[in-house]
Design an enzyme around this catalytic site. Structure first.
Site, PDB file in Angstrom:
ATOM      1  N   ASP A 197      19.132  25.293  78.573  1.00 56.88           N
ATOM      2  CA  ASP A 197      18.437  25.440  77.293  1.00 56.88           C
ATOM      3  C   ASP A 197      19.369  26.011  76.231  1.00 56.88           C
ATOM      4  O   ASP A 197      19.333  25.619  75.064  1.00 56.88           O
ATOM      5  CB  ASP A 197      17.223  26.363  77.430  1.00 56.88           C
ATOM      6  CG  ASP A 197      16.192  25.844  78.403  1.00 56.88           C
ATOM      7  OD1 ASP A 197      16.141  24.623  78.625  1.00 56.88           O
ATOM      8  OD2 ASP A 197      15.431  26.667  78.949  1.00 56.88           O
TER       9      ASP A 197
ATOM     10  N   HIS B  36      18.468  30.109  82.299  1.00 60.77           N
ATOM     11  CA  HIS B  36      18.093  29.029  81.387  1.00 60.77           C
ATOM     12  C   HIS B  36      19.308  28.495  80.622  1.00 60.77           C
ATOM     13  O   HIS B  36      19.203  28.050  79.491  1.00 60.77           O
ATOM     14  CB  HIS B  36      16.976  29.486  80.447  1.00 60.77           C
ATOM     15  CG  HIS B  36      17.353  30.624  79.546  1.00 60.77           C
ATOM     16  ND1 HIS B  36      17.686  31.875  80.012  1.00 60.77           N
ATOM     17  CD2 HIS B  36      17.433  30.700  78.210  1.00 60.77           C
ATOM     18  CE1 HIS B  36      17.963  32.661  78.984  1.00 60.77           C
ATOM     19  NE2 HIS B  36      17.816  31.964  77.878  1.00 60.77           N
TER      20      HIS B  36
ATOM     21  N   GLY C  80      13.000  33.288  75.133  1.00 61.97           N
ATOM     22  CA  GLY C  80      13.997  32.243  75.361  1.00 61.97           C
ATOM     23  C   GLY C  80      13.878  31.548  76.703  1.00 61.97           C
ATOM     24  O   GLY C  80      13.800  30.308  76.758  1.00 61.97           O
TER      25      GLY C  80
ATOM     26  N   ASP D 203      25.632  36.449  76.021  1.00 67.97           N
ATOM     27  CA  ASP D 203      26.405  37.283  76.935  1.00 67.97           C
ATOM     28  C   ASP D 203      27.363  36.417  77.748  1.00 67.97           C
ATOM     29  O   ASP D 203      26.931  35.716  78.661  1.00 67.97           O
ATOM     30  CB  ASP D 203      25.443  38.029  77.862  1.00 67.97           C
ATOM     31  CG  ASP D 203      26.129  39.061  78.735  1.00 67.97           C
ATOM     32  OD1 ASP D 203      27.377  39.037  78.833  1.00 67.97           O
ATOM     33  OD2 ASP D 203      25.409  39.886  79.331  1.00 67.97           O
TER      34      ASP D 203
ATOM     35  N   ASP E 262      14.181  29.104  73.220  1.00 65.60           N
ATOM     36  CA  ASP E 262      15.420  28.452  72.784  1.00 65.60           C
ATOM     37  C   ASP E 262      15.131  27.004  72.401  1.00 65.60           C
ATOM     38  O   ASP E 262      15.651  26.491  71.408  1.00 65.60           O
ATOM     39  CB  ASP E 262      16.472  28.477  73.900  1.00 65.60           C
ATOM     40  CG  ASP E 262      16.885  29.887  74.285  1.00 65.60           C
ATOM     41  OD1 ASP E 262      16.955  30.753  73.396  1.00 65.60           O
ATOM     42  OD2 ASP E 262      17.136  30.117  75.479  1.00 65.60           O
TER      43      ASP E 262
ATOM     44  N   ARG F 199      24.150  22.792  71.163  1.00 61.97           N
ATOM     45  CA  ARG F 199      24.464  21.394  70.892  1.00 61.97           C
ATOM     46  C   ARG F 199      23.704  20.888  69.664  1.00 61.97           C
ATOM     47  O   ARG F 199      24.277  20.268  68.777  1.00 61.97           O
ATOM     48  CB  ARG F 199      24.131  20.522  72.101  1.00 61.97           C
ATOM     49  CG  ARG F 199      24.439  19.062  71.873  1.00 61.97           C
ATOM     50  CD  ARG F 199      23.908  18.157  72.995  1.00 61.97           C
ATOM     51  NE  ARG F 199      24.044  16.776  72.634  1.00 61.97           N
ATOM     52  CZ  ARG F 199      23.244  16.111  71.802  1.00 61.97           C
ATOM     53  NH1 ARG F 199      22.226  16.721  71.246  1.00 61.97           N
ATOM     54  NH2 ARG F 199      23.456  14.843  71.525  1.00 61.97           N
TER      55      ARG F 199
ATOM     56  N   HIS G 239      20.777  37.552  74.070  1.00 57.17           N
ATOM     57  CA  HIS G 239      20.543  37.779  75.488  1.00 57.17           C
ATOM     58  C   HIS G 239      20.272  39.261  75.721  1.00 57.17           C
ATOM     59  O   HIS G 239      20.630  40.107  74.894  1.00 57.17           O
ATOM     60  CB  HIS G 239      21.761  37.335  76.305  1.00 57.17           C
ATOM     61  CG  HIS G 239      21.865  35.862  76.429  1.00 57.17           C
ATOM     62  ND1 HIS G 239      23.055  35.215  76.675  1.00 57.17           N
ATOM     63  CD2 HIS G 239      20.930  34.879  76.341  1.00 57.17           C
ATOM     64  CE1 HIS G 239      22.833  33.920  76.733  1.00 57.17           C
ATOM     65  NE2 HIS G 239      21.563  33.698  76.529  1.00 57.17           N
TER      66      HIS G 239
END
Length: 154
Positions: A104, A101, A69, A94, A74, A110, A22
């Protein structure tokens, strides 16, 4: 995990490492990557857009860059994980700053968990992963058996 069977896969000795950070964490990732340059040079690097460009400039190593991203990078990395084209994720996120987002980001984390790849979310955990004896050797790990899953669908 109910309803999914698993199989074994071998992670090669040369890993495909995804690097993401980030905005407020990019400097930490860049500093960490510079300290770990010799180790990272032994592997294939892929990153989201801005992070990839900054890493390539700082390290003078090849880094394949996805798009930014928030614009879908991402998700591009998540797709590569699902396609078994990324072996490890280093994602300096962060925890103090909300991200537009965020869905995402959660999806990326996941899919990394689903496909059982090593994930580091900060400098300390990234150091641990890179210093593991498994980092530079082939390693067996459990992944979802997608072929069996498809057969069971009908």
């Amino acid at each position: 995990m109910i309803g999914i069977s698993f199989t074994q896969k071998t992670l090669a000795a040369r890993k495909r490492i995804a690097l993401v950070a980030h905005d407020h964490c990019k400097i930490f990732l860049l500093d960490w990557a510079e300290r770990q340059k010799d180790k990272l040079a032994q592997h294939e690097l892929v990153a989201t857009g801005t992070t990839g460009l900054l890493l390539q400039q700082r390290l003078d190593l090849p880094v394949e860059s996805m798009i930014s991203g928030p614009l879908g990078g991402d998700q591009q990395l998540g797709a590569r994980i699902a396609e078994q084209r990324v072996d490890m994720l280093v994602f300096f996120w962060d925890p103090f700053e909300p991200q537009p987002h965020d869905p995402d980001i959660k999806a990326l984390l996941r899919v990394a968990a689903v496909w059982n790849i090593p994930v580091a979310c900060n400098e300390c955990s990234a150091d641990y992963l890179l210093s593991s004896p498994l980092m530079d050797q082939a390693h067996e790990h459990r992944i979802p058996d997608y072929a069996t899953y498809l057969l069971g669908r009908g």
